[in-house]
Scaffold this active site. Structure first.
Site, short mmCIF file in Angstrom:
data_model
loop_
_atom_site.label_atom_id
_atom_site.label_comp_id
_atom_site.label_asym_id
_atom_site.label_seq_id
_atom_site.Cartn_x
_atom_site.Cartn_y
_atom_site.Cartn_z
N ASP A 147 0.83 -1.20 0.00
CA ASP A 147 0.00 0.00 0.00
C ASP A 147 0.86 1.25 0.00
OD1 ASP A 147 -2.22 -1.57 0.01
OD2 ASP A 147 -2.70 -1.28 2.14
N GLU A 205 -21.60 -18.12 -17.90
CA GLU A 205 -21.00 -17.09 -17.06
C GLU A 205 -21.95 -16.71 -15.93
OE1 GLU A 205 -19.68 -13.75 -19.52
OE2 GLU A 205 -19.67 -15.10 -21.24
N GLU A 208 3.92 1.61 -1.20
CA GLU A 208 4.55 1.80 -2.50
C GLU A 208 3.55 2.35 -3.52
OE1 GLU A 208 7.98 -1.71 -2.40
OE2 GLU A 208 5.92 -2.20 -2.95
N LYS A 212 -24.23 -14.44 -13.72
CA LYS A 212 -25.02 -13.24 -14.01
C LYS A 212 -24.91 -12.31 -12.81
CE LYS A 212 -29.55 -11.74 -15.69
NZ LYS A 212 -29.77 -10.71 -14.65
N CYS A 267 -33.97 6.78 28.05
CA CYS A 267 -33.80 7.94 28.93
C CYS A 267 -35.07 8.79 29.04
CB CYS A 267 -32.63 8.81 28.48
SG CYS A 267 -32.95 9.69 26.93
N TYR A 302 -17.63 -8.27 -20.26
CA TYR A 302 -17.97 -9.58 -20.82
C TYR A 302 -18.30 -9.57 -22.31
CZ TYR A 302 -22.73 -7.84 -19.85
OH TYR A 302 -23.88 -7.09 -19.80
N LYS A 325 -32.45 -17.62 -14.48
CA LYS A 325 -32.67 -16.85 -13.24
C LYS A 325 -32.87 -17.79 -12.06
CE LYS A 325 -33.02 -12.94 -13.24
NZ LYS A 325 -34.08 -11.99 -13.62
N CYS A 342 -37.66 8.55 24.23
CA CYS A 342 -36.62 7.53 24.14
C CYS A 342 -36.87 6.43 25.17
CB CYS A 342 -35.26 8.18 24.38
SG CYS A 342 -33.90 6.99 24.46
N CYS A 367 -28.29 10.34 27.13
CA CYS A 367 -29.03 9.08 27.02
C CYS A 367 -28.09 7.90 27.31
CB CYS A 367 -29.63 8.96 25.64
SG CYS A 367 -30.37 7.36 25.30
N CYS A 372 -33.10 10.60 19.50
CA CYS A 372 -33.23 10.99 20.90
C CYS A 372 -32.56 12.35 21.07
CB CYS A 372 -32.57 9.95 21.79
SG CYS A 372 -32.44 10.43 23.52
N ASP A 385 -25.48 -9.30 -10.43
CA ASP A 385 -26.66 -8.48 -10.20
C ASP A 385 -26.21 -7.03 -10.00
OD1 ASP A 385 -29.28 -7.82 -9.94
OD2 ASP A 385 -29.53 -8.61 -7.91
#
Length: 683
Positions: A45, A123, A47, A125, A418, A233, A321, A415, A438, A433, A127
């Site tokens: 990281d 392949e 470098e 799919k 409290c 793709y 699907k 709340c 609290c 709140c 989402d």
């Protein structure tokens, strides 16, 4: 050292600097591919950061050299007033869907009538959201959404912020159009929703919605913060290429620097395809991204052309699907959780049920709007799923199963912890709140205060904090510094040694310094990075407290919202009482964390290679303690470089520029000489 003894710094003409800039761009792009595409980073990281800083410095000195394909453009910052409409070079057609084995067999029957010997590429799919990319002369010039398939919206600035989208092709072509999927990994989705919930904002239902919303942000800097990714793709306009199959397309895309999903398979029979679909349906939750099915394509391009298209979709491909994985359960009760910022979050207690591989008995309902929109009542039968296969989510209620005994839920006016009034600010989805005293907020605030990036008090976990609160030994985090040994040893499961260690850790935390303290205070919108920026700018809590709004807003990365939040914090009487107690306990509230002589004041020092007696964080902290700046890249302004074993490009750069180089032993002796005693290292 006298001036005439100093080594003359080498000078570079503009052609050499420009060549260096091109080299940096190529190395950073390749590093991105190694990290994101192959999961085999070849740079640390530090470098990577050094290369990026050097590139930014060159572009700042020569703004005329900054181009759209520079890795520096991934940070975003472009504000789009609107998204122009873009007509795609080729229509982005949708696919017909298959929902079972019979649908796939019917697809295969139609294919075999034209191409009896066809083989299939299958392949995952992903989402997400379709993103089309256009490259001219090897450089990314446009990114666009699918839209209606013919016309989409231009989102070029946002596309450039995605690390897995190459800004320049490895082998430039006059024109290349690529189709792929922009998506949000599950980890990014979970983090984004957590941040939005803590801020009182509405949460995203699933990673796909989050990705779509992120790609259509008018401020590309927001898109950059959302940690999106991209799988390519399809090649739409393969000028200068001869691609005979889909597998060659995927190889070609990889050769050009794109990330291709590695889970594709080749099958010669539809029975094997069906078996793979069933296998992936079982494994769908094991991926770090959401998949909602698989895409089956005829592999051979000549056969694809022969099969052709319908008006809306290709005849040579189909999307299988997955059935939605939703289970039914019952909302037994709804309880309120109060976070450290005061946000009240309703949470459903559910009849335990197995979903997406684990048993779920609780699910956040986020806010009252979500509950009302889905008409969720106590006692309801509901459908449950995991958003992003991670976060339990109530999809909807099943009103047809109601008995009449169900109860409509309302957010409390006070709340539950409290009894302070609860408010809902205009423009927010959350109820809050109003009391900063609290106990629920205090518990969460104390947990945050002692966390690793804050005051880092080892041994003070949530369970111990609850014990301290229930025993009324503390009311807020400032009371931790008044604890005594006799208080702690009385606690359950707290022996003498544990009590001594905890008191030692609390005492050590007093010296963490201003940056960590600012983060620990839990000022709304002020994270660890902002704490460091404010610490470097103001150097003391007193100076920060006196800062004006305009002064705060002028600081990079401190926007109007954060600036207002900082002002509100210091204006509160409770904050002043809290800080006064810290001051009385001698908690350090300045950036000067050490009494070491400031021998490196104003000097930039770079550390490279493997060290024997220091870890990287330890030696950089030591440099800062002596007044220096631990820099990540070597320049003419670098005072000296500390080089350990296997030092690479930074050492070479130092020698090239004539920057002095010290070994680890020489660095330690320098400190000993100046300090008058041996310096402890963290070996």
């Amino acid at each position: 050292m006298a001036d005439d003894q100093q080594k003359e710094q080498p000078k570079f003409d503009e052609s050499q600097l420009f060549q260096r800039l091109q080299e940096l761009k190529e190395r950073i792009q390749e590093a991105n591919y190694q990290y994101y595409g192959l999961d085999q980073p070849k740079l640390t990281d530090a470098e990577y950061d050094a290369l990026m800083q050097e590139l930014l410095a060159l572009e700042k000195a020569h703004p005329e050299w900054k181009t759209s394909d520079s890795p520096s453009q991934r940070v975003g910052g472009y504000i789009a007033k609107e998204f122009p409409k873009i007509r795609h070079a080729e229509p982005l057609l949708s696919l017909d869907n298959a929902f079972n084995a019979g649908d796939l067999q019917e697809f295969d029957r139609r294919v075999r009538m034209v191409a009896p010997q066809a083989e299939y590429v299958v392949e995952l799919k992903i989402d997400g959201l379709t993103v089309a990319l256009t490259y001219e002369d090897g450089v990314l010039v446009r990114g666009a959404t699918r839209g209606d398939g013919e016309v989409g919206e231009e989102i070029t600035a946002n596309a450039r912020t995605i690390s897995t989208i190459p800004l320049r092709l490895r082998k430039p072509l006059s024109r290349l159009d690529v189709r792929g999927e922009g998506y949000m990994p599950k980890s990014s989705f979970a983090q984004l929703n957590q941040e939005r919930e803590e801020a009182g904002l509405s949460t995203f239902a699933n990673p796909r919605n989050a990705a779509a919303g992120s790609l259509r942000q008018q401020d590309s800097k927001i898109t950059a913060q959302r940690r999106l990714s991209y799988f390519a793709y399809q090649v739409l306009t393969p000028e200068g290429t001869e691609l005979a199959s889909q597998t060659e397309v995927l190889s070609f895309l990889q050769e050009q620097g794109f990330i291709v999903n590695p889970e594709f398979k080749i099958f010669s029979t539809i029975e094997d395809v069906i078996g793979y679909c069933e296998e992936m349906a079982e494994k769908r939750h094991t991926f770090i991204y959401d998949i909602d099915g698989l895409v089956i394509k005829v592999n051979d391009m000549a056969q694809q052309r022969e099969l052709g298209f319908t008006a809306k979709s290709p005849r040579w491909a189909i999307a299988y699907k997955f059935p939605a994985e939703q289970v039914e359960t019952v909302v037994e009760s709804i309880e309120i959780r109060v976070g450290r910022t005061g946000v009240l979050t309703p949470t459903a207690n559910l009849t335990p049920v197995l979903v997406a591989g684990s048993t779920v008995s609780r699910a956040t309902l986020h806010n009252i709007d979500n509950i009302r929109d889905k008409d969720i009542r106590i006692g309801d039968h509901v459908l449950l799923q995991k958003a992003g296969d991670v976060i339990p989510e109530v999809v909807r209620s099943l009103p047809e199963k109601r008995t009449g005994m169900e109860l409509v839920f309302e957010m409390p006016e006070y709340c539950p912890y409290c009894h302070s009034p609860v408010i809902r600010e205009e423009g927010e989805a959350a109820h809050r709140c109003t009391s900063i005293s609290c106990p629920a907020q205090q518990r969460e605030a104390i947990i945050h205060f002692v966390s690793r990036d804050a005051m880092n008090i080892d041994g003070l976990g949530p369970a111990v904090i609850v014990q301290l609160l229930e025993a009324k030994l503390i009311q807020d985090a400032s009371d931790l510094y008044t604890l005594k040994f006799e208080d702690l040893v009385e606690l359950e499961r707290m022996g003498k040694k544990s009590a001594e260690n905890l008191l030692k850790a609390i005492e050590e935390s007093k010296g963490r310094g201003l940056a960590q303290l600012l983060f620990a205070l839990g000022i709304r919108h002020v994270g660890a990075k902002a704490g460091k920026i404010l610490s470097q700018q103001f150097r003391s809590m007193e100076a920060l407290e006196q800062a004006k709004l305009e002064e705060l807003q002028s600081i990079p990365d401190i926007g109007p919202t954060m600036a207002q939040s900082i002002l509100r914090f210091f204006q509160q009487d409770s904050s002043q009482r809290f800080l006064a107690k810290l001051l009385e306990a001698r908690v350090i509230m300045t950036a000067e964390e050490s009494s070491h002589p400031q021998i490196f004041a104003g000097k930039s020092i770079v550390v490279t290679g493997s060290l024997e007696h220091y870890d990287r964080q330890g030696i950089e902290s030591l440099i800062e303690a002596y007044g220096g700046k631990a820099a990540s890249s070597v320049s003419k302004k670098t005072a000296f470089v500390v080089a350990g074993e296997k030092a690479g490009s930074k050492l070479a750069k130092a020698k090239e520029l004539g920057v002095p180089v010290l070994s680890e032993e020489e660095f330690t002796k320098l400190l000993e000489k100046e300090n008058g005693k041996a310096v402890e290292s963290n070996d």
